[in-house]
Design an enzyme around this catalytic site. Structure first.
Site, PDB file in Angstrom:
ATOM      1  N   GLY A 203       8.825   4.772  -2.954  1.00  0.00           N
ATOM      2  CA  GLY A 203       7.602   5.531  -2.774  1.00  0.00           C
ATOM      3  C   GLY A 203       6.968   5.253  -1.422  1.00  0.00           C
ATOM      4  O   GLY A 203       5.909   5.773  -1.105  1.00  0.00           O
ATOM      5  N   CYS A 204       7.625   4.416  -0.615  1.00  0.00           N
ATOM      6  CA  CYS A 204       7.137   4.124   0.736  1.00  0.00           C
ATOM      7  C   CYS A 204       8.083   4.790   1.737  1.00  0.00           C
ATOM      8  O   CYS A 204       9.291   4.774   1.542  1.00  0.00           O
ATOM      9  CB  CYS A 204       7.147   2.618   0.997  1.00  0.00           C
ATOM     10  SG  CYS A 204       6.178   1.662  -0.163  1.00  0.00           S
ATOM     11  N   GLU A 205       7.517   5.348   2.809  1.00  0.00           N
ATOM     12  CA  GLU A 205       8.367   5.917   3.855  1.00  0.00           C
ATOM     13  C   GLU A 205       9.131   4.809   4.572  1.00  0.00           C
ATOM     14  O   GLU A 205      10.295   4.948   4.879  1.00  0.00           O
ATOM     15  CB  GLU A 205       7.515   6.690   4.872  1.00  0.00           C
ATOM     16  CG  GLU A 205       7.205   8.091   4.430  1.00  0.00           C
ATOM     17  CD  GLU A 205       6.463   8.880   5.490  1.00  0.00           C
ATOM     18  OE1 GLU A 205       6.376   8.437   6.650  1.00  0.00           O
ATOM     19  OE2 GLU A 205       5.964   9.954   5.141  1.00  0.00           O
TER      20      GLU A 205
END
Length: 138
Positions: free
Chosen positions: A50-52
């Site tokens: 869910g993190c770039e």
């Protein structure tokens, strides 16, 4: 809820600098203070989805209080993680559940500099912390 000492230090540090450039430098300095993760902790098992940027998170509980370690491949994110850890380390699972991330970064004067993707990523990290804390061992 009273803030952990590290969170109070963060507030003190981040309410001083005026410009975004000064805050960004301070943020990177905080990121450099993160405790390194072991090589085996840079694995998919510890990766926060869910993190770039790539973010890895490790959590341990002792006497009902959580201690987290985290790192990222992005310098600015490491700084934001350091501030998140300052806010949550030493909390119980119940206290962790009440942490308001948006409010915390607003208090630090950083909220308006967080892009939606960074905010979402930090929320994913906090969510992962909560999952660990409410899991079978927490």
């Amino acid at each position: 809820m009273s803030l952990p000492d590290a969170a109070k230090s963060a507030l003190q540090a981040f309410t001083q600098p005026g410009s975004w450039e000064q805050r960004a430098r301070l943020l990177m300095q905080w990121g450099e203070q993160l405790q390194a993760l072991d090589d085996n902790q840079h694995s998919d098992e510890y990766r926060v989805h869910g993190c770039e940027s790539q973010v890895w998170l490790v959590g341990t509980v002792q006497d009902g209080r959580w201690q987290f370690r985290a790192t990222s491949d992005a310098r600015l994110i490491r700084g934001l993680l350091a501030l998140l850890l300052a806010r949550v380390n030493g909390l119980s699972a119940a206290e962790l559940a009440t942490v308001d991330l948006a409010d915390w970064f607003t208090q630090l004067g950083l909220a308006r500099h967080l892009s939606p993707s960074r905010s979402n990523g930090l929320n994913a990290v906090l969510q992962r912390m909560r999952e660990l804390a409410s899991g079978p061992s927490g």
